[in-house]
Design an enzyme around this catalytic site. Structure first.
Site, mmCIF file in Angstrom:
data_model
loop_
_atom_site.group_PDB
_atom_site.id
_atom_site.type_symbol
_atom_site.label_atom_id
_atom_site.label_comp_id
_atom_site.label_asym_id
_atom_site.label_seq_id
_atom_site.Cartn_x
_atom_site.Cartn_y
_atom_site.Cartn_z
ATOM 1 N N TYR A 189 0.843 -1.196 0.000
ATOM 2 C CA TYR A 189 0.000 0.000 0.000
ATOM 3 C C TYR A 189 0.878 1.246 0.000
ATOM 4 C CZ TYR A 189 -3.486 3.420 1.535
ATOM 5 O OH TYR A 189 -4.304 4.523 1.614
ATOM 6 N N ALA A 190 1.923 1.243 0.834
ATOM 7 C CA ALA A 190 2.844 2.376 0.887
ATOM 8 C C ALA A 190 3.509 2.576 -0.472
ATOM 9 C CB ALA A 190 3.896 2.138 1.965
#
Length: 284
Positions: A189-190
Site C-alpha cells: 500500500y505504501a
C-alpha cells in the site's frame, strides 16, 4: 458505534462551513453564495464515487456548481448518489466501471467530451490480507498497485490529453501519508501511494506549461463504518490535534485544489491528518 452523517446545503452569503453535533448525528452544513460558486460551469470526473471519501468530494464539488461524472463499481450506490445530488439541485452522471477493466475504463474516459477537473479517488488497502514483506502475496501486491496506482495513471493519461487541448485543467489524486513515511505490514500500500506521489509530481512538471495543475491530498486515518468508543479514542491519539479526520475535511482540501484559489500551486502533496505524519504521537 455507527455515527450517522447528513449533509445540508443552504444558499446564503458569505460562504462558510460549520460542523455541529446533534445527538449522535453529525450535520455537515455548507453555506454557498448564489452569486459566487467556485466551480460554476466546470465539469469534474471523480473515480471511487461510491466510497465514503468519493461521495463527500462529489457533494462538495456539486455544491460549488460543478457538473460531476462519478465512476464506481456499484450501480445501486451510484443511483443512490445520483438521487442525493438531484435533491441538492446538482447534476451528476453515474458511470458503472471497474477500474481494473482497462477496455471499459478507456471507453468511459474517452466518451466524455470535456473534463476540467479529475479526482483520482478510487483506491483500496490490503486490510485483513496485510503481511510482513517476506510473506506478501504477489496477487495482493498486484491488485493494490492496479487499483491505487495504475488506475490513476490510466485516468490521468486519458484526461490530460483533453486538458492539454483545452489549455486548462485540475488533477487531484488522493494519496496517503503512508506513501511518505511507510507503515509496517502495509508495504505494498505504501509503495502504491509513494508511486502515485512521484507520478503526480512528474505530471505537474509536464503539464504546467499547458495551464494544468496536478496535486495530491493525503489523508491520515478517516474512520469508516462502525467504530467502538475505544477505537475512536485510539484514532484520536494518533495525531497531535487529538481529533478525528472526516471525509468532509478531505473534500474541502480537494475543493481548494480544484478551484482557482490554487491556480499557482502544483506538484504538491497536502497532508490532511491533524499532524499524524509529524510522528510526535503518530502510529508506526
Amino acid at each position: 458505534m455507527l455515527i450517522a452523517r447528513r449533509l445540508r446545503a443552504r444558499i446564503t452569503s458569505p460562504i462558510k462551513r460549520r460542523l455541529t453535533k446533534v445527538s449522535m448525528a453529525r450535520v455537515y452544513e455548507v453555506n454557498v453564495s448564489p452569486n459566487r460558486r467556485e466551480l460554476d460551469g466546470k465539469v469534474a470526473l471523480v473515480t471511487g464515487a461510491t466510497g465514503t471519501i468519493g461521495r463527500a468530494i462529489i457533494l462538495r464539488l456539486v455544491l460549488e456548481g460543478a457538473t460531476v461524472i462519478g465512476i464506481g463499481r456499484s450501480l445501486e450506490k451510484l443511483n443512490s448518489l445520483s438521487d442525493e445530488v438531484s435533491s441538492l439541485g446538482g447534476t451528476f452522471t453515474p458511470m458503472q466501471v471497474d477500474l481494473e477493466d482497462d477496455a471499459a475504463l478507456s471507453v468511459a474516459l474517452y466518451s466524455v467530451a470535456r473534463i476540467d477537473i479529475l479526482v483520482n479517488c478510487a483506491g483500496g488497502s490490503t486490510r485483513s490480507e496485510h503481511a510482513p514483506v517476506w510473506e506478501q502475496s504477489l496477487d495482493v501486491v498486484d491488485r493494490i498497485l492496479r487499483i491505487n496506482l495504475r488506475a490513476a495513471i490510466t485516468c490521468t493519461r486519458a484526461v490530460a490529453a483533453k486538458m492539454v487541448d483545452q489549455g486548462y485543467g485540475r488533477i487531484i489524486s488522493i494519496g496517503s501519508i503512508i506513501g511518505d513515511h511507510g507503515k509496517a505490514r502495509f508495504s505494498e500500500y505504501a509503495a502504491s501511494k509513494a508511486g502515485l506521489r512521484g507520478y503526480m509530481k512528474s505530471a505537474a512538471i509536464e503539464l504546467g506549461a499547458h495551464g494544468i495543475t496536478a496535486n495530491l491530498v493525503s489523508p491520515g486515518i478517516v474512520p469508516r463504518g462502525a467504530r467502538s468508543h475505544d477505537e475512536l479514542a485510539r484514532i484520536r491519539e494518533t495525531n497531535v490535534m487529538g481529533a478525528i479526520c472526516s471525509e468532509e475535511d478531505i473534500a474541502e482540501a480537494v475543493l481548494f485544489f480544484a478551484s482557482d484559489r490554487s491556480s499557482f500551486i502544483t506538484g504538491q502533496d497536502l497532508a490532511v491528518d491533524g499532524g499524524r505524519s509529524l510522528g510526535l504521537r503518530g502510529d508506526d
